[in-house]
Design a protein around this motif. Structure first.
Motif, PDB file in Angstrom:
ATOM      1  N   PHE A   5       0.782  -1.232   0.000  1.00 53.90           N
ATOM      2  CA  PHE A   5       0.000   0.000   0.000  1.00 53.90           C
ATOM      3  C   PHE A   5       0.818   1.288   0.000  1.00 53.90           C
ATOM      4  CE2 PHE A   5      -2.429  -3.339   2.116  1.00 53.90           C
ATOM      5  CZ  PHE A   5      -3.511  -3.411   1.265  1.00 53.90           C
ATOM      6  N   SER A   6       2.075   1.252   0.395  1.00 51.67           N
ATOM      7  CA  SER A   6       2.809   2.501   0.617  1.00 51.67           C
ATOM      8  C   SER A   6       3.155   3.267  -0.654  1.00 51.67           C
ATOM      9  CB  SER A   6       4.078   2.245   1.425  1.00 51.67           C
ATOM     10  OG  SER A   6       4.985   1.448   0.696  1.00 51.67           O
ATOM     11  N   GLU A   7       2.943   2.682  -1.827  1.00 50.37           N
ATOM     12  CA  GLU A   7       3.183   3.405  -3.069  1.00 50.37           C
ATOM     13  C   GLU A   7       2.004   4.281  -3.470  1.00 50.37           C
ATOM     14  OE1 GLU A   7       6.139   3.464  -4.600  1.00 50.37           O
ATOM     15  OE2 GLU A   7       6.849   2.168  -2.998  1.00 50.37           O
ATOM     16  N   VAL A   8       0.899   4.179  -2.744  1.00 50.96           N
ATOM     17  CA  VAL A   8      -0.285   5.000  -3.036  1.00 50.96           C
ATOM     18  C   VAL A   8      -0.008   6.432  -2.602  1.00 50.96           C
ATOM     19  CG1 VAL A   8      -2.711   5.379  -2.399  1.00 50.96           C
ATOM     20  CG2 VAL A   8      -1.847   3.041  -2.747  1.00 50.96           C
ATOM     21  N   ASP A   9      -0.474   7.385  -3.398  1.00 52.83           N
ATOM     22  CA  ASP A   9      -0.392   8.779  -2.945  1.00 52.83           C
ATOM     23  C   ASP A   9      -1.701   9.498  -3.263  1.00 52.83           C
ATOM     24  OD1 ASP A   9      -0.174  10.421  -5.490  1.00 52.83           O
ATOM     25  OD2 ASP A   9       1.625   9.194  -5.742  1.00 52.83           O
ATOM     26  N   ALA A  10      -1.875  10.630  -2.642  1.00 55.99           N
ATOM     27  CA  ALA A  10      -3.140  11.361  -2.707  1.00 55.99           C
ATOM     28  C   ALA A  10      -3.475  11.868  -4.105  1.00 55.99           C
ATOM     29  CB  ALA A  10      -3.106  12.536  -1.726  1.00 55.99           C
ATOM     30  N   ALA A  11      -2.488  11.987  -4.988  1.00 56.00           N
ATOM     31  CA  ALA A  11      -2.729  12.525  -6.321  1.00 56.00           C
ATOM     32  C   ALA A  11      -3.234  11.469  -7.310  1.00 56.00           C
ATOM     33  CB  ALA A  11      -1.446  13.156  -6.865  1.00 56.00           C
ATOM     34  N   GLN A  12      -3.222  10.206  -6.927  1.00 57.19           N
ATOM     35  CA  GLN A  12      -3.632   9.148  -7.842  1.00 57.19           C
ATOM     36  C   GLN A  12      -5.160   9.038  -7.929  1.00 57.19           C
ATOM     37  OE1 GLN A  12      -1.299   6.050  -5.875  1.00 57.19           O
ATOM     38  NE2 GLN A  12      -0.318   5.666  -7.852  1.00 57.19           N
ATOM     39  N   VAL A  56       6.319   6.617   6.408  1.00 56.76           N
ATOM     40  CA  VAL A  56       6.451   8.018   6.812  1.00 56.76           C
ATOM     41  C   VAL A  56       6.105   8.853   5.588  1.00 56.76           C
ATOM     42  CG1 VAL A  56       8.007   9.812   7.664  1.00 56.76           C
ATOM     43  CG2 VAL A  56       8.274   7.444   8.455  1.00 56.76           C
ATOM     44  N   ALA A  57       5.100   9.708   5.700  1.00 57.30           N
ATOM     45  CA  ALA A  57       4.657  10.514   4.554  1.00 57.30           C
ATOM     46  C   ALA A  57       3.861  11.708   5.067  1.00 57.30           C
ATOM     47  CB  ALA A  57       3.790   9.665   3.621  1.00 57.30           C
ATOM     48  N   ASN A  58       3.466  12.557   4.150  1.00 57.15           N
ATOM     49  CA  ASN A  58       2.645  13.702   4.551  1.00 57.15           C
ATOM     50  C   ASN A  58       1.219  13.232   4.843  1.00 57.15           C
ATOM     51  OD1 ASN A  58       0.956  13.882   2.125  1.00 57.15           O
ATOM     52  ND2 ASN A  58       2.821  14.574   1.093  1.00 57.15           N
ATOM     53  N   ALA A  64      -4.486   8.621   2.042  1.00 57.68           N
ATOM     54  CA  ALA A  64      -4.740   7.839   0.830  1.00 57.68           C
ATOM     55  C   ALA A  64      -4.276   6.397   1.005  1.00 57.68           C
ATOM     56  CB  ALA A  64      -4.038   8.487  -0.366  1.00 57.68           C
ATOM     57  N   ILE A  65      -3.128   6.208   1.639  1.00 62.33           N
ATOM     58  CA  ILE A  65      -2.602   4.862   1.897  1.00 62.33           C
ATOM     59  C   ILE A  65      -3.552   4.105   2.820  1.00 62.33           C
ATOM     60  CG2 ILE A  65      -0.741   3.599   3.059  1.00 62.33           C
ATOM     61  CD1 ILE A  65       1.132   5.907   2.005  1.00 62.33           C
ATOM     62  N   ALA A  66      -4.004   4.763   3.878  1.00 60.36           N
ATOM     63  CA  ALA A  66      -4.925   4.120   4.821  1.00 60.36           C
ATOM     64  C   ALA A  66      -6.240   3.747   4.143  1.00 60.36           C
ATOM     65  CB  ALA A  66      -5.180   5.047   6.010  1.00 60.36           C
ATOM     66  N   ARG A  67      -6.761   4.626   3.271  1.00 56.37           N
ATOM     67  CA  ARG A  67      -7.999   4.310   2.532  1.00 56.37           C
ATOM     68  C   ARG A  67      -7.807   3.071   1.666  1.00 56.37           C
ATOM     69  NH1 ARG A  67      -8.297   9.693   1.807  1.00 56.37           N
ATOM     70  NH2 ARG A  67      -7.442   9.575  -0.297  1.00 56.37           N
ATOM     71  N   ARG A 105       4.713  15.423   8.333  1.00 52.39           N
ATOM     72  CA  ARG A 105       4.396  15.772   9.710  1.00 52.39           C
ATOM     73  C   ARG A 105       5.029  14.808  10.707  1.00 52.39           C
ATOM     74  NH1 ARG A 105       2.833  20.609   8.621  1.00 52.39           N
ATOM     75  NH2 ARG A 105       0.796  20.857   7.714  1.00 52.39           N
ATOM     76  N   GLY A 106       5.859  13.873  10.245  1.00 53.73           N
ATOM     77  CA  GLY A 106       6.497  12.948  11.158  1.00 53.73           C
ATOM     78  C   GLY A 106       5.556  11.891  11.703  1.00 53.73           C
ATOM     79  N   ARG A 107       4.469  11.607  11.023  1.00 51.01           N
ATOM     80  CA  ARG A 107       3.541  10.575  11.452  1.00 51.01           C
ATOM     81  C   ARG A 107       3.793   9.317  10.647  1.00 51.01           C
ATOM     82  NH1 ARG A 107      -1.327  14.701  11.327  1.00 51.01           N
ATOM     83  NH2 ARG A 107      -0.938  15.724  13.303  1.00 51.01           N
ATOM     84  N   MET A 108       3.437   8.183  11.204  1.00 50.04           N
ATOM     85  CA  MET A 108       3.644   6.923  10.518  1.00 50.04           C
ATOM     86  C   MET A 108       2.396   6.076  10.606  1.00 50.04           C
ATOM     87  SD  MET A 108       7.385   5.722  11.679  1.00 50.04           S
ATOM     88  CE  MET A 108       7.883   6.677  13.081  1.00 50.04           C
ATOM     89  N   TRP A 109       2.176   5.283   9.581  1.00 53.80           N
ATOM     90  CA  TRP A 109       1.113   4.282   9.596  1.00 53.80           C
ATOM     91  C   TRP A 109       1.766   2.926   9.636  1.00 53.80           C
ATOM     92  CZ3 TRP A 109      -4.021   5.253   9.819  1.00 53.80           C
ATOM     93  CH2 TRP A 109      -4.446   6.522   9.485  1.00 53.80           C
TER      94      TRP A 109
END
Length: 117
Positions: A5-12, A56-58, A64-67, A105-109
């Motif tokens: 899932f980590s290759e997903v981004d909000a722009a896709q 680690v991402a914005n 988007a990854i969580a969705r 933001r230094g957050r991680m899933w």
């Protein structure tokens, strides 16, 4: 590492996410057997695996990854970097600001469904 899932981004676009995640889910399902074959052929002990991935991402990309993970019935949990065991690094500040860009933001899933050794 095989990360589903980590290759997903909000722009896709949703259709692209569904296609790519579907392909990675199929690859992920085959991964343990593939590693077993490599282990058998090598004669060495198996490499220990954990069925999760730290990302680690914005904020927009993390959402988007969580969705994508939840759409595939995989859990996704938000953790602040300070709450994660392991080496301590300076706070992640994200990439340099660019016009129209975002910073992390230094957050991680932690996402179930990826593999890491």
């Amino acid at each position: 590492m095989l990360s589903t899932f980590s290759e997903v981004d909000a722009a896709q676009f949703d259709e692209r996410v569904a296609l790519e995640v579907g392909q990675r889910l199929k690859a992920s399902a085959r991964y343990p057997a593939w590693l077993d074959g490599l282990t058998a052929a090598s004669g060495h002990a198996p490499v220990p695996l954990a069925a999760s991935t730290w990302v680690v991402a914005n904020d927009a990309d993390l959402a988007a990854i969580a969705r994508a993970a939840r759409s595939a019935s995989h859990p996704a949990e938000l953790h602040h970097g300070a709450a994660v065991d392991g080496p301590r690094f300076p706070a992640y500040r994200g990439p340099p600001a660019v016009p129209g860009g975002t910073t992390g933001r230094g957050r991680m899933w932690t996402i179930a469904g990826g593999w890491r050794s």
